[in-house]
Design a protein around this motif. Structure first.
Motif, PDB file in Angstrom:
ATOM      1  N   ILE A 104       0.835  -1.206   0.000  1.00  0.00           N
ATOM      2  CA  ILE A 104       0.000   0.000   0.000  1.00  0.00           C
ATOM      3  C   ILE A 104       0.869   1.255   0.000  1.00  0.00           C
ATOM      4  O   ILE A 104       0.582   2.231  -0.701  1.00  0.00           O
ATOM      5  N   GLU A 105       1.950   1.228   0.763  1.00  0.00           N
ATOM      6  CA  GLU A 105       2.844   2.379   0.830  1.00  0.00           C
ATOM      7  C   GLU A 105       3.493   2.653  -0.524  1.00  0.00           C
ATOM      8  O   GLU A 105       3.621   3.809  -0.940  1.00  0.00           O
ATOM      9  N   ARG A 106       3.895   1.615  -1.239  1.00  0.00           N
ATOM     10  CA  ARG A 106       4.618   1.787  -2.499  1.00  0.00           C
ATOM     11  C   ARG A 106       3.702   1.938  -3.704  1.00  0.00           C
ATOM     12  O   ARG A 106       3.997   2.695  -4.632  1.00  0.00           O
ATOM     13  N   PHE A 107       2.593   1.210  -3.718  1.00  0.00           N
ATOM     14  CA  PHE A 107       1.777   1.146  -4.929  1.00  0.00           C
ATOM     15  C   PHE A 107       0.343   1.648  -4.737  1.00  0.00           C
ATOM     16  O   PHE A 107      -0.342   1.897  -5.711  1.00  0.00           O
ATOM     17  N   GLY A 108      -0.104   1.771  -3.489  1.00  0.00           N
ATOM     18  CA  GLY A 108      -1.469   2.211  -3.227  1.00  0.00           C
ATOM     19  C   GLY A 108      -2.388   1.040  -2.932  1.00  0.00           C
ATOM     20  O   GLY A 108      -2.190  -0.073  -3.424  1.00  0.00           O
ATOM     21  N   ALA A 109      -3.415   1.308  -2.122  1.00  0.00           N
ATOM     22  CA  ALA A 109      -4.363   0.255  -1.757  1.00  0.00           C
ATOM     23  C   ALA A 109      -5.148  -0.234  -2.965  1.00  0.00           C
ATOM     24  O   ALA A 109      -5.478  -1.425  -3.068  1.00  0.00           O
ATOM     25  N   ASP A 110      -5.467   0.657  -3.904  1.00  0.00           N
ATOM     26  CA  ASP A 110      -6.217   0.242  -5.086  1.00  0.00           C
ATOM     27  C   ASP A 110      -5.415  -0.736  -5.932  1.00  0.00           C
ATOM     28  O   ASP A 110      -5.965  -1.694  -6.488  1.00  0.00           O
TER      29      ASP A 110
ATOM     30  N   PHE B 158       2.860  -6.014  -8.438  1.00  0.00           N
ATOM     31  CA  PHE B 158       1.831  -4.982  -8.231  1.00  0.00           C
ATOM     32  C   PHE B 158       1.965  -3.777  -9.158  1.00  0.00           C
ATOM     33  O   PHE B 158       1.116  -2.892  -9.126  1.00  0.00           O
ATOM     34  N   GLY B 159       3.027  -3.752  -9.980  1.00  0.00           N
ATOM     35  CA  GLY B 159       3.183  -2.643 -10.914  1.00  0.00           C
ATOM     36  C   GLY B 159       2.017  -2.481 -11.875  1.00  0.00           C
ATOM     37  O   GLY B 159       1.554  -1.358 -12.117  1.00  0.00           O
ATOM     38  N   PRO B 160       1.492  -3.577 -12.469  1.00  0.00           N
ATOM     39  CA  PRO B 160       0.344  -3.415 -13.366  1.00  0.00           C
ATOM     40  C   PRO B 160      -0.867  -2.775 -12.705  1.00  0.00           C
ATOM     41  O   PRO B 160      -1.570  -1.961 -13.325  1.00  0.00           O
ATOM     42  N   GLY B 161      -1.136  -3.111 -11.435  1.00  0.00           N
ATOM     43  CA  GLY B 161      -2.248  -2.477 -10.728  1.00  0.00           C
ATOM     44  C   GLY B 161      -2.004  -1.002 -10.524  1.00  0.00           C
ATOM     45  O   GLY B 161      -2.923  -0.177 -10.666  1.00  0.00           O
ATOM     46  N   ARG B 162      -0.754  -0.642 -10.177  1.00  0.00           N
ATOM     47  CA  ARG B 162      -0.402   0.770 -10.025  1.00  0.00           C
ATOM     48  C   ARG B 162      -0.544   1.517 -11.356  1.00  0.00           C
ATOM     49  O   ARG B 162      -1.045   2.651 -11.398  1.00  0.00           O
TER      50      ARG B 162
ATOM     51  N   ILE C 162     -13.938  -2.754  -6.586  1.00  0.00           N
ATOM     52  CA  ILE C 162     -12.591  -3.299  -6.703  1.00  0.00           C
ATOM     53  C   ILE C 162     -11.540  -2.256  -6.351  1.00  0.00           C
ATOM     54  O   ILE C 162     -10.557  -2.565  -5.661  1.00  0.00           O
ATOM     55  N   MET C 163     -11.716  -1.026  -6.810  1.00  0.00           N
ATOM     56  CA  MET C 163     -10.755   0.052  -6.550  1.00  0.00           C
ATOM     57  C   MET C 163     -11.511   1.247  -5.967  1.00  0.00           C
ATOM     58  O   MET C 163     -11.813   2.211  -6.678  1.00  0.00           O
ATOM     59  N   PRO C 164     -11.830   1.209  -4.680  1.00  0.00           N
ATOM     60  CA  PRO C 164     -12.762   2.192  -4.108  1.00  0.00           C
ATOM     61  C   PRO C 164     -12.201   3.593  -3.933  1.00  0.00           C
ATOM     62  O   PRO C 164     -12.970   4.557  -3.951  1.00  0.00           O
ATOM     63  N   PHE C 165     -10.891   3.732  -3.780  1.00  0.00           N
ATOM     64  CA  PHE C 165     -10.356   5.042  -3.403  1.00  0.00           C
ATOM     65  C   PHE C 165     -10.243   5.985  -4.594  1.00  0.00           C
ATOM     66  O   PHE C 165     -10.758   7.105  -4.571  1.00  0.00           O
ATOM     67  N   ILE C 166      -9.579   5.545  -5.661  1.00  0.00           N
ATOM     68  CA  ILE C 166      -9.412   6.434  -6.814  1.00  0.00           C
ATOM     69  C   ILE C 166     -10.751   6.675  -7.502  1.00  0.00           C
ATOM     70  O   ILE C 166     -11.005   7.770  -8.023  1.00  0.00           O
ATOM     71  N   THR C 167     -11.644   5.685  -7.485  1.00  0.00           N
ATOM     72  CA  THR C 167     -12.946   5.896  -8.109  1.00  0.00           C
ATOM     73  C   THR C 167     -13.757   6.953  -7.364  1.00  0.00           C
ATOM     74  O   THR C 167     -14.451   7.768  -7.981  1.00  0.00           O
TER      75      THR C 167
END
Length: 437
Positions: A92-98, A125-129, A243-248
């Motif tokens: 989460i620190e490096r890539f984000g919770a989403d 986790f890079g693709p998710g970021r 699935i990705m609640p924060f950025i949405t």
């Protein structure tokens, strides 16, 4: 151990105040779904069902969703003793919770184990970021172009063909993702949303409406593009929110909305299928157009055509779907593929780049005067010779009976895959060289 398992099988109802007939027990027992790993199907899940039937007369849940086991890249179950686990807080620190959530959901095929490289979090986790970054940039683009004016309904504007296409794709995505979630196909839902928002919206629709948003086709066309872009983002972000609640939430809150809009995406209604927006014929024509654009881009890259060069494009024979697409979107080839003009005819007998499309049409780009044909031939000849030499060496190794008998199976498989790739390269290079003769 006895205490652990004894208390665990009572968990569905003992946590709600049982044996007292509490309000919580009446409201929340039984529930609908249990999510668990398949490795404790008998140890826990079956025992919760038996305890529920014995003590309450009712099963504690109706559906059981069995997840896979998260393993490392070597196939080992993650554990503290092996030291091969991944700290989610570090992710989460490096890539984000989403990014963490998307990676886990997109890899969660029903009942299938998931493999994550604990030694390379960028790989895992890079693709998710990257997807989160794409959404953020898409949101910024939309906000810069939607302005502060009240949002107009799609029904109030005159739609262009690309507007109708993206609304059809949106409707199909709403239908598919809703069905996937209802059937617990979480991976399919995540991948469908990734494809829709990244490919359909960001890579194609946005690129096709940039000139319209600048007003080059008139204010009515710009208003339609803004209305459709706002609608597509609004609905697409709602679909992605579980699935990705924060950025949405962050992007959705900034989109233009009606005065009576909900205060948060969390309580916004789930999108519904609007059958009137489904247009399979428009989607088929767009697919033919996308294939043509993709082929031209690939040819330009393969022959190292300068980005500023505007090429003539010959397409023959033209299928009905591609003809209908070119009738509408041929002017877009200038911005999407750097094409100066498109000719629906057999090309002249000159050196050029050629690609065969799935519908049977051939796309041809004359390259004389655009690239140094002689130099390109020399480079392709040298590259073809290098690939053939490598292929001969690999095939000789595979033809050696002693190698096949003594080498581990994975080594043999790796060499066979390498031979397959080299043959594909050989075929491609030979075709490129033949086109320049």
């Amino acid at each position: 151990m006895l205490d652990t398992w004894f208390s665990s099988w009572l968990w569905p109802f003992s946590t709600l105040g049982w044996p007292e007939e509490t309000l919580d027990l009446r409201a929340f027992y039984p529930t609908s779904t249990l999510v668990s790993g398949h490795d404790i199907l008998f140890f826990w899940i079956a025992r919760m069902i038996m305890a529920g039937l014995h003590f309450t007369g009712r099963v504690p849940f109706r559906d059981v969703y069995l997840t896979g086991i998260v393993r490392d890249h070597l196939g080992r179950k993650m554990s503290k003793s092996l030291g091969n686990g991944i700290d989610p807080l570090e992710v989460i620190e490096r890539f984000g919770a989403d990014a963490l959530r998307y990676t886990v959901v997109a890899g969660a095929g029903a009942g299938m184990d998931q493999y994550l490289n604990y030694e390379d979090l960028e790989e895992a986790f890079g693709p998710g970021r990257n997807f989160a970054n794409k959404l953020w940039n898409l949101g910024r683009f939309a906000l810069l172009n939607l302005g502060e004016e009240p949002r107009r309904s799609v029904e109030e504007v005159v739609l262009a063909p690309e507007d109708r296409w993206i609304l059809s794709r949106l409707t199909a995505t709403v239908r598919d993702v809703t069905e996937d979630l209802e059937r617990y196909r979480l991976q399919e839902a995540a991948l469908a949303l990734h494809g829709f928002l990244w490919r359909d919206v960001a890579d194609w629709y946005v690129e096709m409406i940039k000139a319209r948003l600048r007003g080059e086709a008139g204010e009515a066309s710009a208003a339609a593009a803004r209305a459709v872009l706002a609608e597509v983002l609004d609905q697409g972000l709602r679909l992605l929110h579980p699935i990705m609640p924060f950025i949405t939430e962050v992007v959705w809150l900034r989109l233009p909305k009606a005065p009576d809009a909900p205060p948060s995406i969390m309580v916004a209604p789930w999108p519904t299928v609007r059958s009137a927006w489904l247009e399979p014929a428009v989607e088929t024509r767009m697919a033919a157009f996308q294939e043509l654009v993709t082929a031209v881009r690939a040819l330009r890259a393969a022959y190292r055509v300068p980005p500023t060069a505007r090429l003539e494009l010959y397409v023959y024979p033209v299928s009905p779907d591609l003809a209908a697409a070119l009738d509408v979107w041929a002017p877009r080839l200038g911005s999407l593929a750097r094409v100066a003009a498109v000719h629906r005819a057999v090309p002249p007998a000159v050196p050029g780049a050629r690609a065969v499309l799935r519908g049977g049409a051939t796309a041809f780009l004359p390259l004389e005067g655009i690239v140094d044909v002689a130099r390109e031939r020399d480079q392709l000849t040298a590259e073809l010779a290098r690939v053939r030499a490598q292929l001969d060496a690999v095939e000789a190794k595979l033809a050696n009976a002693q190698f096949r008998a003594k080498a581990p199976a994975e080594v043999v498989a790796r060499e066979e895959e390498r031979a397959r790739q080299l043959r594909a390269q050989e075929t491609q290079l030979a075709a490129q060289l033949d086109a320049l003769k």
